[in-house]
Design a protein around this motif. Structure first.
Motif, PDB file in Angstrom:
ATOM      1  N   GLU A 264      29.471 -39.136 -70.889  1.00  0.00           N
ATOM      2  CA  GLU A 264      28.189 -39.815 -70.661  1.00  0.00           C
ATOM      3  C   GLU A 264      27.317 -38.996 -69.719  1.00  0.00           C
ATOM      4  O   GLU A 264      26.112 -38.852 -69.947  1.00  0.00           O
ATOM      5  N   GLU A 265      27.912 -38.431 -68.674  1.00  0.00           N
ATOM      6  CA  GLU A 265      27.149 -37.582 -67.751  1.00  0.00           C
ATOM      7  C   GLU A 265      26.613 -36.352 -68.473  1.00  0.00           C
ATOM      8  O   GLU A 265      25.478 -35.947 -68.263  1.00  0.00           O
TER       9      GLU A 265
ATOM     10  N   ALA B 223      18.105 -35.002 -70.144  1.00  0.00           N
ATOM     11  CA  ALA B 223      17.177 -34.585 -69.102  1.00  0.00           C
ATOM     12  C   ALA B 223      16.641 -33.185 -69.382  1.00  0.00           C
ATOM     13  O   ALA B 223      15.443 -32.916 -69.229  1.00  0.00           O
ATOM     14  N   ILE B 224      17.512 -32.300 -69.826  1.00  0.00           N
ATOM     15  CA  ILE B 224      17.080 -30.943 -70.173  1.00  0.00           C
ATOM     16  C   ILE B 224      16.093 -30.999 -71.338  1.00  0.00           C
ATOM     17  O   ILE B 224      15.058 -30.328 -71.321  1.00  0.00           O
ATOM     18  N   GLY B 225      16.386 -31.804 -72.342  1.00  0.00           N
ATOM     19  CA  GLY B 225      15.495 -31.939 -73.489  1.00  0.00           C
ATOM     20  C   GLY B 225      14.123 -32.452 -73.092  1.00  0.00           C
ATOM     21  O   GLY B 225      13.102 -31.950 -73.562  1.00  0.00           O
ATOM     22  N   VAL B 226      14.082 -33.442 -72.209  1.00  0.00           N
ATOM     23  CA  VAL B 226      12.804 -33.992 -71.751  1.00  0.00           C
ATOM     24  C   VAL B 226      12.003 -32.919 -71.024  1.00  0.00           C
ATOM     25  O   VAL B 226      10.797 -32.749 -71.262  1.00  0.00           O
ATOM     26  N   LYS B 227      12.667 -32.164 -70.149  1.00  0.00           N
ATOM     27  CA  LYS B 227      11.964 -31.117 -69.400  1.00  0.00           C
ATOM     28  C   LYS B 227      11.455 -30.017 -70.328  1.00  0.00           C
ATOM     29  O   LYS B 227      10.334 -29.523 -70.160  1.00  0.00           O
TER      30      LYS B 227
END
Length: 70
Positions: A24-25, A32-36
């Motif tokens: 899950e982590e 988070a990487i994809g969003v950035k």
């Protein structure tokens, strides 16, 4: 020094709950990487194209159009 059978034990696998938590982590980190990355690329896409580059494209289009007529 001689290794006894006990000193060569393989590391224990994480418990099922710990494994699920680490998965899950990892998923959350990937998200988070994809969003950035999307944010970064959106900024780049929205930047204006430099005039010098547009001029190069215009010249290339004119040359190609001239070749198509022959």
């Amino acid at each position: 020094m001689i290794d006894s059978p006990d000193s060569r034990k393989t590391p224990a696998l994480p418990e099922s709950g710990a494994r699920e938590t680490s998965l899950e982590e990892a998923r959350l980190r990937q998200q988070a990487i994809g969003v950035k990355l999307r944010h970064l690329f959106d900024e780049v896409v929205n930047e204006p194209v430099p005039d010098a580059f547009l001029e190069i494209l215009r010249r290339a289009d004119q040359r190609k159009s001239g070749e198509d007529r022959t």
